[in-house]
Motif scaffolding. Structure first.
Motif, PDB file in Angstrom:
ATOM      1  N   TRP A  74       0.897  -1.288  -0.214  1.00 20.49           N
ATOM      2  CA  TRP A  74       0.002  -0.040   0.083  1.00 20.49           C
ATOM      3  C   TRP A  74       0.721   1.346   0.016  1.00 20.49           C
ATOM      4  O   TRP A  74       1.895   1.479   0.816  1.00 20.49           O
ATOM      5  CB  TRP A  74      -0.958  -0.088   1.125  1.00 20.49           C
ATOM      6  N   HIS A  75       0.388   2.110  -0.937  1.00 20.03           N
ATOM      7  CA  HIS A  75       1.312   3.368  -1.221  1.00 20.03           C
ATOM      8  C   HIS A  75       0.415   4.503  -1.015  1.00 20.03           C
ATOM      9  O   HIS A  75      -0.573   4.715  -1.504  1.00 20.03           O
ATOM     10  CB  HIS A  75       2.000   3.568  -2.523  1.00 20.03           C
ATOM     11  N   PHE A  76       0.460   5.289   0.061  1.00 21.78           N
ATOM     12  CA  PHE A  76      -0.274   6.546   0.310  1.00 21.78           C
ATOM     13  C   PHE A  76       0.644   7.642  -0.690  1.00 21.78           C
ATOM     14  O   PHE A  76       1.494   8.017  -0.249  1.00 21.78           O
ATOM     15  CB  PHE A  76      -0.424   6.981   1.659  1.00 21.78           C
ATOM     16  N   ILE A  77      -0.181   8.178  -1.657  1.00 24.91           N
ATOM     17  CA  ILE A  77       0.454   9.135  -2.551  1.00 24.91           C
ATOM     18  C   ILE A  77      -0.121  10.600  -2.708  1.00 24.91           C
ATOM     19  O   ILE A  77       0.524  11.463  -3.226  1.00 24.91           O
ATOM     20  CB  ILE A  77       0.240   8.790  -4.079  1.00 24.91           C
ATOM     21  N   GLY A  78      -1.056  10.911  -1.669  1.00 27.32           N
ATOM     22  CA  GLY A  78      -1.628  12.034  -1.675  1.00 27.32           C
ATOM     23  C   GLY A  78      -1.366  13.138  -0.329  1.00 27.32           C
ATOM     24  O   GLY A  78      -0.495  12.492   0.479  1.00 27.32           O
ATOM     25  N   THR A  79      -1.815  14.117  -0.284  1.00 27.16           N
ATOM     26  CA  THR A  79      -1.623  15.037   0.719  1.00 27.16           C
ATOM     27  C   THR A  79      -2.127  14.268   2.112  1.00 27.16           C
ATOM     28  O   THR A  79      -3.127  13.886   2.111  1.00 27.16           O
ATOM     29  CB  THR A  79      -2.430  16.358   0.570  1.00 27.16           C
ATOM     30  N   LEU A  80      -1.334  14.295   2.973  1.00 30.07           N
ATOM     31  CA  LEU A  80      -1.761  13.799   4.463  1.00 30.07           C
ATOM     32  C   LEU A  80      -1.730  14.598   5.375  1.00 30.07           C
ATOM     33  O   LEU A  80      -1.028  15.311   5.857  1.00 30.07           O
ATOM     34  CB  LEU A  80      -0.717  12.585   4.819  1.00 30.07           C
ATOM     35  N   GLN A  81      -2.999  14.649   6.173  1.00 24.19           N
ATOM     36  CA  GLN A  81      -3.139  15.637   7.234  1.00 24.19           C
ATOM     37  C   GLN A  81      -2.757  15.136   8.264  1.00 24.19           C
ATOM     38  O   GLN A  81      -2.669  13.932   8.805  1.00 24.19           O
ATOM     39  CB  GLN A  81      -4.717  15.856   7.621  1.00 24.19           C
ATOM     40  N   SER A  82      -1.903  15.789   9.032  1.00 24.00           N
ATOM     41  CA  SER A  82      -1.188  15.108  10.235  1.00 24.00           C
ATOM     42  C   SER A  82      -2.108  14.458  11.164  1.00 24.00           C
ATOM     43  O   SER A  82      -1.906  13.340  11.488  1.00 24.00           O
ATOM     44  CB  SER A  82      -0.594  16.349  11.266  1.00 24.00           C
ATOM     45  N   ARG A  83      -3.272  14.970  11.411  1.00 24.00           N
ATOM     46  CA  ARG A  83      -4.181  14.379  12.466  1.00 24.00           C
ATOM     47  C   ARG A  83      -4.819  13.118  11.870  1.00 24.00           C
ATOM     48  O   ARG A  83      -5.405  12.173  12.619  1.00 24.00           O
ATOM     49  CB  ARG A  83      -5.237  15.211  13.032  1.00 24.00           C
ATOM     50  N   LYS A  84      -4.544  12.464  10.567  1.00 22.69           N
ATOM     51  CA  LYS A  84      -5.004  11.544  10.198  1.00 22.69           C
ATOM     52  C   LYS A  84      -3.949  10.528  10.044  1.00 22.69           C
ATOM     53  O   LYS A  84      -4.239   9.302   9.724  1.00 22.69           O
ATOM     54  CB  LYS A  84      -5.501  11.716   8.460  1.00 22.69           C
ATOM     55  N   VAL A  85      -2.773  10.842  10.290  1.00 18.82           N
ATOM     56  CA  VAL A  85      -1.597   9.703  10.333  1.00 18.82           C
ATOM     57  C   VAL A  85      -2.037   8.385  10.844  1.00 18.82           C
ATOM     58  O   VAL A  85      -1.733   7.424  10.443  1.00 18.82           O
ATOM     59  CB  VAL A  85      -0.219  10.619  10.770  1.00 18.82           C
ATOM     60  N   LYS A  86      -2.431   8.559  12.165  1.00 23.52           N
ATOM     61  CA  LYS A  86      -2.626   7.581  13.134  1.00 23.52           C
ATOM     62  C   LYS A  86      -3.515   6.447  12.281  1.00 23.52           C
ATOM     63  O   LYS A  86      -3.986   5.294  12.636  1.00 23.52           O
ATOM     64  CB  LYS A  86      -3.276   7.920  14.290  1.00 23.52           C
ATOM     65  N   ASP A  87      -4.633   6.898  11.484  1.00 24.66           N
ATOM     66  CA  ASP A  87      -5.469   6.157  10.989  1.00 24.66           C
ATOM     67  C   ASP A  87      -5.089   5.330   9.788  1.00 24.66           C
ATOM     68  O   ASP A  87      -5.723   4.305   9.264  1.00 24.66           O
ATOM     69  CB  ASP A  87      -6.696   6.929  10.283  1.00 24.66           C
ATOM     70  N   ILE A  88      -3.895   5.267   9.359  1.00 21.23           N
ATOM     71  CA  ILE A  88      -3.276   4.721   8.158  1.00 21.23           C
ATOM     72  C   ILE A  88      -1.598   4.064   8.480  1.00 21.23           C
ATOM     73  O   ILE A  88      -1.250   3.280   7.907  1.00 21.23           O
ATOM     74  CB  ILE A  88      -3.153   5.441   6.875  1.00 21.23           C
ATOM     75  N   ILE A  89      -1.290   4.645   9.596  1.00 20.22           N
ATOM     76  CA  ILE A  89       0.244   4.402   9.597  1.00 20.22           C
ATOM     77  C   ILE A  89       0.555   2.913   9.706  1.00 20.22           C
ATOM     78  O   ILE A  89       1.862   2.373   9.323  1.00 20.22           O
ATOM     79  CB  ILE A  89       0.665   5.211  10.780  1.00 20.22           C
ATOM     80  N   THR A  90      -0.247   1.973  10.409  1.00 17.75           N
ATOM     81  CA  THR A  90       0.052   0.874  10.525  1.00 17.75           C
ATOM     82  C   THR A  90      -0.055  -0.141   9.287  1.00 17.75           C
ATOM     83  O   THR A  90       0.050  -1.227   9.167  1.00 17.75           O
ATOM     84  CB  THR A  90      -0.477  -0.108  11.643  1.00 17.75           C
ATOM     85  N   GLN A  91      -0.943   0.493   8.075  1.00 17.40           N
ATOM     86  CA  GLN A  91      -1.395  -0.274   7.138  1.00 17.40           C
ATOM     87  C   GLN A  91      -0.593   0.027   5.828  1.00 17.40           C
ATOM     88  O   GLN A  91      -0.156  -0.881   5.137  1.00 17.40           O
ATOM     89  CB  GLN A  91      -2.981   0.072   6.657  1.00 17.40           C
ATOM     90  N   VAL A  92       0.140   1.247   5.902  1.00 15.94           N
ATOM     91  CA  VAL A  92       0.690   1.588   4.714  1.00 15.94           C
ATOM     92  C   VAL A  92       2.123   1.294   4.803  1.00 15.94           C
ATOM     93  O   VAL A  92       2.795   1.027   5.667  1.00 15.94           O
ATOM     94  CB  VAL A  92       0.571   3.491   4.753  1.00 15.94           C
ATOM     95  N   ASP A  93       2.553   0.742   3.495  1.00 16.50           N
ATOM     96  CA  ASP A  93       3.954   0.280   3.283  1.00 16.50           C
ATOM     97  C   ASP A  93       5.094   1.583   2.733  1.00 16.50           C
ATOM     98  O   ASP A  93       6.068   1.459   3.020  1.00 16.50           O
ATOM     99  CB  ASP A  93       4.009  -0.724   2.186  1.00 16.50           C
ATOM    100  N   MET A  94       4.474   2.269   1.945  1.00 12.38           N
ATOM    101  CA  MET A  94       5.291   3.706   1.835  1.00 12.38           C
ATOM    102  C   MET A  94       4.564   4.813   1.834  1.00 12.38           C
ATOM    103  O   MET A  94       3.230   5.044   1.212  1.00 12.38           O
ATOM    104  CB  MET A  94       6.019   3.436   0.427  1.00 12.38           C
ATOM    105  N   ILE A  95       4.935   5.878   2.066  1.00 13.42           N
ATOM    106  CA  ILE A  95       4.263   7.241   2.008  1.00 13.42           C
ATOM    107  C   ILE A  95       5.071   8.212   0.960  1.00 13.42           C
ATOM    108  O   ILE A  95       6.436   8.071   1.195  1.00 13.42           O
ATOM    109  CB  ILE A  95       4.249   7.953   3.331  1.00 13.42           C
ATOM    110  N   HIS A  96       4.594   8.507   0.005  1.00 13.75           N
ATOM    111  CA  HIS A  96       5.188   9.320  -1.216  1.00 13.75           C
ATOM    112  C   HIS A  96       4.980  10.665  -0.857  1.00 13.75           C
ATOM    113  O   HIS A  96       5.618  11.307  -1.930  1.00 13.75           O
ATOM    114  CB  HIS A  96       4.586   8.815  -2.298  1.00 13.75           C
ATOM    115  N   SER A  97       4.390  11.483   0.120  1.00 13.62           N
ATOM    116  CA  SER A  97       3.893  12.725   0.238  1.00 13.62           C
ATOM    117  C   SER A  97       4.486  13.342   1.422  1.00 13.62           C
ATOM    118  O   SER A  97       3.865  14.294   1.934  1.00 13.62           O
ATOM    119  CB  SER A  97       2.640  12.803   0.202  1.00 13.62           C
TER     120      SER A  97
END
Ligand code: PLP
Length: 226
Positions: A74-97
């Motif tokens: 799983w790649h997160f490729i869009g703008t990420l709001q800081s307060r949303k980090v906790k919702d995806i951080i254990t699922q995501v393999d790479m953050i591109h943004s």
């Protein structure tokens, strides 16, 4: 069109671009950007052999992830709001943004392990685009050493929507030269070997200029008409 057919065409174009630039197609990771399409279409892509998926919005990411889980990386490729980090951080393999220190700080705080991140660079300088300005990349990456869970694997950019091939090459070349400058420093927190660049309209050029991760939506699984 059938995802398999699209995939065959794209793989052919990847091979051609690699041949043009003396590279190996194994160096290229193809990320299917599924932001415009349904879960069914995304499953079709997985059946066709796609193993990396990219989403640019939190809702889309969570929806697709909750259905497909470990069937893909799983790649997160869009703008990420800081307060949303906790919702995806254990699922995501790479953050591109990764584009600001406050986001790095939050990733560092919420992650259980090191997270592979690309620093997004606004090479073209367009106001509508996110990312660190090229002349700030060095100091930004220096600062990131404060956040041990942030592991900078490379740089990412979005090229402008233009047809002019030479202008596109200039953008990709600039990102590649910044990557070279950073990787030469051999930072342990920022090996910075990868380049995430190239989308439906420009991935062949991006590969010729050194892309290692290409992000393709429209041409592979479908675009906005869906
Ligand atoms: C939508 C998107 C893509 C894919 O764009 P296409 O032109 O549909 O291939 C790639 N990268 C990012 C960051 C995107 O938001």
């Amino acid at each position: 069109m059938d995802v398999t057919e699209n995939l065959n065409n794209i793989q052919q174009e990847i091979r051609q671009a690699c041949e043009n630039s003396n590279r190996l197609s194994e160096e290229i990771t193809l990320i299917a950007v599924t932001k415009y399409v349904t879960i069914e279409r995304t499953e079709e892509a997985i059946q066709a052999g796609i193993s990396n998926l990219g989403e640019n919005r939190l809702e889309g990411f969570i929806e697709k992830y909750s259905h497909l889980k470990n069937k893909a990386k799983w790649h997160f490729i869009g703008t990420l709001q800081s307060r949303k980090v906790k919702d995806i951080i254990t699922q995501v393999d790479m953050i591109h943004s990764l584009d600001r220190l406050s986001l790095a700080k939050e990733i560092n705080k919420r992650a259980l392990n090191k997270v592979d991140c690309f620093v997004q660079v606004n090479v073209s300088g367009e106001e509508s685009k996110h990312g660190i300005m090229p002349d700030e990349v060095h100091s930004f990456i220096n600062e990131l050493s404060k956040y041990p869970n942030v592991h900078v694997v490379g740089l990412m950019t979005m090229a402008p929507h233009i047809e002019n091939e030479q202008e596109l090459r200039k953008v990709f070349r600039k990102l590649a030269s910044l990557r070279d400058e950073i990787s030469t420093k051999q930072y342990s927190h920022a090996p910075c070997n990868y380049l995430s660049m190239g989308m439906s309209n420009d991935f062949q050029i991006a590969i010729e200029e050194g892309a290692t991760h290409i992000r393709i939506g429209t041409k592979l699984v479908g675009g906005v008409e869906k």
